[in-house]
Structure formats: C-alpha cells, structure tokens
Scaffold this active site. Sequence first.
Site, PDB file in Angstrom:
ATOM      1  N   LYS A   1      59.451  62.954  20.080  1.00 23.39           N
ATOM      2  CA  LYS A   1      60.670  62.482  19.929  1.00 23.39           C
ATOM      3  C   LYS A   1      61.625  62.609  21.417  1.00 23.39           C
ATOM      4  CE  LYS A   1      60.879  64.431  15.130  1.00 23.39           C
ATOM      5  NZ  LYS A   1      61.816  65.599  14.670  1.00 23.39           N
TER       6      LYS A   1
ATOM      7  N   LYS B   1      58.622  70.006  35.895  1.00 23.02           N
ATOM      8  CA  LYS B   1      58.702  71.787  36.044  1.00 23.02           C
ATOM      9  C   LYS B   1      57.517  72.094  36.916  1.00 23.02           C
ATOM     10  CE  LYS B   1      60.625  73.664  32.540  1.00 23.02           C
ATOM     11  NZ  LYS B   1      60.495  74.642  30.878  1.00 23.02           N
TER      12      LYS B   1
ATOM     13  N   ASP C   1      55.588  69.870  31.736  1.00 27.92           N
ATOM     14  CA  ASP C   1      55.755  71.100  32.046  1.00 27.92           C
ATOM     15  C   ASP C   1      54.243  71.835  32.260  1.00 27.92           C
ATOM     16  OD1 ASP C   1      56.839  73.844  31.510  1.00 27.92           O
ATOM     17  OD2 ASP C   1      56.028  73.776  29.426  1.00 27.92           O
TER      18      ASP C   1
END
Length: 189
Positions: A44, A132, A104
């Site tokens: 989502k 990140k 990530d």
Amino acid sequence: MTLHNDIERVLYSEKEILAGIDRVAAELTRTYQGRDFTVVSILKGSCVFASDLIRRIPIPLELAFLAASSYGEGTTSGELEINFFPSGNEIEGRNLLLVDDILDTGRTLHGIKGELMKRGAREVRSCVFLDKPARRTVPLTADFRCFEVENLFVVGYGLDYAGRYRNLPYVGALKSEIFAPSHRAGASG
Ligand code: 5GP
Ligand code: MG
C-alpha cells in the site's frame, strides 16, 4: 488530538516533497519519451507517491498495481509476501517501472523485480520515494529516487506505522513514546 501530535520532527515538508517529485518526474519523462511503459505501484505504501508522480509525467503510460507485505515486527522488515500481481499481458514484453515508498534492505524490490522478470517482463526499473542506503542487505540501487533518508523509521506520505499515519502530507519521525509497549492509540493519559 490529531496525528500531527505524534510527530517529533518533519524531515520533508509537503512543498519539498512536490519539488522532489517534479525533479524525478522530469527525469522519467526524458527517459521514457517515445517508449511505452507501465508504472507498477507497490501497495500500500506507494499509492500516495505514485498518484502524485504520474500526474507530473506528461507522456503516455499505463498503471498497474502489485501488493507486497513484509511481515516483520514493528519497524523492521521481515519475510516478503507478494499478494497479487498484474495480469500476464500487463507484464509480458513490457517495460515496467516499479514504484515504491522506500528502499530499505532492498529485499522487497529485489524479490519483486526477479518475479516480474521470471514472468516475462522486457525491462524492470525502479523508482523510490525514499532511499535508506545505510540499511541495504541486498545489492540494489534504485534507478530513480526522490530523497535519501538517514537510518531512522519514518512515517507519512504513504508510509505507515502499525497501519496508521499514511495520510500525513509530509514525512516525519514519530515521537519515541509511540513505540513504547505501554502506548495505546486513542488512550488518554
Ligand atoms: P525493504 O524490503 O527494502 O527492506 O523494505 C521495504 C519496505 O519496508 C517498505 O516498502 C516499507 O513498507 C518498509 N519500511 C522500510 N523502512 C521504513 C520506514 O522508515 N518507515 C516505514 N513506515 N516503513 C519502512
Ligand atoms: Mg511498503
């Protein structure tokens, strides 16, 4: 009380976000000019980013969705589960641009990219709202990205904590007490 009360600091304001998206949208427009492509929004988390992004790309594109969840505890990403894919004819022979909220460890994008190639995509590139790099465990670089963030758990602009905060119009860091085991959303005192 509103969601804003739970935010310690804002990392990217609404205005900064839109400026970053304008820049990436211009790069994408140059890259895909004259080529058919499909934006695959990973649900989502990327729905807010994807909807702002595509409206700034003034060339033909198609839109598809894919749902992935990484079942980790709290703020770490765990095992990847892909819940549904675009149909075969939306993948086979297509130039796909995977759009995600944040890169990530890299496991989500790496896993999805491999699966789409296996299903016959012609090309799979990636575009992330946040990157990140400090947390990467899989060697993967996004082809396009809006912003780099430090090694910190962030929410807003599509990114959630325990299902909430996706509707914040900016990216922020939560106050530490929100993560405390004693914290119950909605409770007073
Ligand atoms: P990866 O597979 O690259 O480790 O993780 C990607 C997914 O982990 C993202 O799509 C997102 O759902 C979640 N994630 C990673 N870092 C953050 C973060 O700082 N905030 C939030 N809300 N989700 C994150
Ligand atoms: Mg996600």
